[in-house]
Design an enzyme around this catalytic site. Structure first.
Site, short mmCIF file in Angstrom:
data_model
loop_
_atom_site.label_atom_id
_atom_site.label_comp_id
_atom_site.label_asym_id
_atom_site.label_seq_id
_atom_site.Cartn_x
_atom_site.Cartn_y
_atom_site.Cartn_z
N TRP A 149 -14.17 18.67 -0.02
CA TRP A 149 -14.13 17.57 0.91
C TRP A 149 -15.44 17.14 1.16
O TRP A 149 -16.38 17.99 1.40
CB TRP A 149 -13.55 18.45 1.97
CG TRP A 149 -13.48 17.54 3.50
CD1 TRP A 149 -12.69 16.35 3.51
CD2 TRP A 149 -14.03 18.02 4.67
NE1 TRP A 149 -13.10 16.04 4.96
CE2 TRP A 149 -13.75 16.91 5.62
CE3 TRP A 149 -14.74 19.15 5.11
CZ2 TRP A 149 -13.93 17.00 6.85
CZ3 TRP A 149 -15.21 19.03 6.48
CH2 TRP A 149 -14.70 18.19 7.36
N ASP B 100 -13.32 28.01 4.15
CA ASP B 100 -12.96 27.07 5.15
C ASP B 100 -11.55 26.68 5.04
O ASP B 100 -11.01 26.38 3.83
CB ASP B 100 -13.71 25.73 4.65
CG ASP B 100 -13.37 24.62 5.68
OD1 ASP B 100 -13.51 23.24 5.32
OD2 ASP B 100 -12.88 24.82 6.84
N LYS C 212 -4.92 20.28 12.16
CA LYS C 212 -3.56 19.92 11.41
C LYS C 212 -2.24 20.73 11.75
O LYS C 212 -1.31 20.09 12.08
CB LYS C 212 -3.77 20.12 9.82
CG LYS C 212 -4.59 19.13 9.27
CD LYS C 212 -5.92 19.50 9.40
CE LYS C 212 -7.04 18.55 8.84
NZ LYS C 212 -8.52 18.86 9.01
C1 LIG Z 1 -11.23 21.36 4.06
C2 LIG Z 1 -11.47 20.80 5.55
N1 LIG Z 1 -12.37 21.45 6.38
C3 LIG Z 1 -12.48 21.17 7.61
C4 LIG Z 1 -11.95 19.73 7.89
C5 LIG Z 1 -12.39 19.36 9.51
O1 LIG Z 1 -11.31 19.39 10.34
P1 LIG Z 1 -11.47 19.06 11.98
O2 LIG Z 1 -10.96 20.32 12.29
O3 LIG Z 1 -10.67 17.81 12.08
O4 LIG Z 1 -13.12 19.06 12.25
C6 LIG Z 1 -11.06 19.13 7.25
C7 LIG Z 1 -10.76 17.63 7.47
N2 LIG Z 1 -10.09 16.88 6.79
C8 LIG Z 1 -9.46 15.62 6.79
C9 LIG Z 1 -10.08 14.61 8.00
C10 LIG Z 1 -11.33 14.44 7.84
O5 LIG Z 1 -11.93 13.88 6.71
O6 LIG Z 1 -12.13 14.56 8.63
C11 LIG Z 1 -9.35 14.91 5.28
O7 LIG Z 1 -9.79 15.56 4.49
O8 LIG Z 1 -8.80 13.87 5.43
C12 LIG Z 1 -10.80 19.61 5.74
O9 LIG Z 1 -10.17 18.86 5.03
#
Ligand SMILES: Cc1[nH+]cc(COP(=O)(O)O)c(/C=N/[C@@H](CC(=O)O)C(=O)O)c1O
Length: 398
Positions: A131, A212, A247
């Site tokens: 990511w 993560d 999610k």
């Molecule tokens: C692996 C991973 N870790 C952490 C996050 C961050 O999540 P948050 O709790 O919203 O801070 C995301 C978010 N991924 C999606 C959204 C983004 O890019 O922020 C994505 O990969 O599309 C991940 O895919």
């Protein structure tokens, strides 16, 4: 004054949201970009368990005072039980320092700042690919970031021997950023046997595993998806775990995540917790109250927790159904190709192998949006658009 400041190029994932929103083509447009779960109707769901929790929060109305820097106790308990299992020794022994954070992103940032402060020579190694924000967050915290071999496009699997050989070259306290399940962007995970081998190397080399987990429940199930985390604890490793409820609670904008650090002793966990709180204080001071309250209510009410797990598995199963349908539709259109990877890969994403040029054609000619690296958010598919998407992909592959 700011003439030396470099213009921001924009985020390859979040930037797609704006492009998609501004795309005024009226017939059909499909958002397979940002990792967000959409229902069969193409809408962002409000989970039933969340509706119940929010009704409780709203009546009677609650004051919105500052939360503790580390968040509500019930929120932290929920994170620990989800990640490490209910009534497990590591929790009972008080060896887990947990804080509520601004999403998984906030957890990664606080963890990265903590590591850079207390392990100043540590470098961070992320999977290739990973990511994208993993790299930005750790570099932003001042760490040098490298990549370890991971995805093998030839086998649509993991370059496991190369990954292990690379880990053997690392130094004590180097950080390896690992995806316990539902790897982003590839959807390709390590097997249980492979986790055993990798974590033994991590232990012997005295590396810092930073796990993560942002899609717990979207792989197999809540416990199976946490296998690697619990195996690390079982092997006596000190492990950092960032988790996200964005999610699996569909609470993206409420910024609900957690950071947990498993320490060798309670005394060390308490010291780490203090420094994590200090790190929070000097970045954003305290976490948001609404998201904390929702998670606290849902996760600590038996009936609501069960309802939540069921709602997550419904999302998981719909994604699986869409994987199978897209695979069948593409196989029918291009029988000479192998689209088996759609159902082999797990979680929210599929790594299609489409080139940036093919992704651009999908966007420009068919209004189908994916990340430039070929990542598809399968949760954007539904029965109304899956054939259309298959046609579009078949066209750009010809
Ligand atoms: C692996 C991973 N870790 C952490 C996050 C961050 O999540 P948050 O709790 O919203 O801070 C995301 C978010 N991924 C999606 C959204 C983004 O890019 O922020 C994505 O990969 O599309 C991940 O895919």
């Amino acid at each position: 004054m700011f003439t030396h400041v470099t213009p921001y190029a924009g985020d390859p994932i979040l930037g797609l949201m704006d492009k998609f929103a501004n795309d005024d083509r009226t017939d059909i447009k499909v958002n397979l970009g940002v990792g967000v779960y959409y229902t069969e109707d193409g809408k962002l769901p409000v989970l039933e368990c969340v509706k119940t929790a929010e009704a409780k929060i709203a009546n009677p109305p609650r004051p919105r005072g500052y939360l503790p820097m580390d968040g509500l106790a019930g929120y932290k308990k929920a994170c620990q039980e989800l990640l490490f299992g209910k009534d497990t020794a590591v929790i009972k022994e008080g060896r887990v320092a947990t804080i509520a954070t601004l999403g998984g992103s906030g957890a990664l940032k606080v963890g990265a700042d903590f590591i850079h402060e207390w392990f100043p020579t540590a470098k961070c190694y992320v999977s290739d690919p990973t990511w994208g924000n993993h790299i930005s967050i750790f570099e932003g915290a001042g760490l040098q970031v490298g990549k370890y071999p991971y995805y093998d496009p030839a086998t649509i699997g993991v370059k496991f021997d190369e990954m292990c050989a690379f880990f053997e070259t690392l130094n004590e306290n180097d950080v390896v950023l690992l995806h316990p399940c539902c790897h982003n962007p590839t959807g390709v995970d390590l097997s249980r046997e492979q986790w055993e081998v990798v974590l033994d190397i991590v232990k012997r080399k005295k590396l810092i595993p930073f796990m993560d987990i942002a899609y717990q429940g979207f792989g197999d199930d809540m416990d199976a998806d946490a296998f690697a985390i619990r195996l690390a604890v079982e092997k006596g490793l000190t492990v950092f775990v960032s988790n996200s409820f964005s999610k699996n609670l569909s609470l993206y904008g409420e910024r609900v995540g957690g950071l947990s650090v498993v320490a060798p002793t309670k005394a060390e966990a308490d010291t780490v917790l203090g420094q994590l709180k200090f790190t929070v204080r000097r970045i954003y001071s305290s976490p948001p109250s609404h998201g904390n309250a929702v998670v606290d209510i849902v996760m600590n009410d038996e009936a609501l927790f069960e309802q939540w797990v069921d709602e997550v598995y419904q999302m998981r199963d719909r994604i699986r159904d869409m994987r199978a349908k897209l695979q069948a539709a593409l196989q029918q259109r291009l029988p000479e190709r192998d689209f088996g990877y759609f159902t082999k890969q797990r979680g929210m994403f599929s790594f299609t192998g489409l080139t940036a040029a093919q992704v651009a054609r999908l966007r420009e000619e068919f209004a189908v949006y994916m990340v430039d690296n070929g990542r598809m958010c399968v949760a954007g598919l539904n029965n109304a658009n899956v054939e259309y998407v298959a046609n579009a992909i078949a066209e750009v592959l010809k």
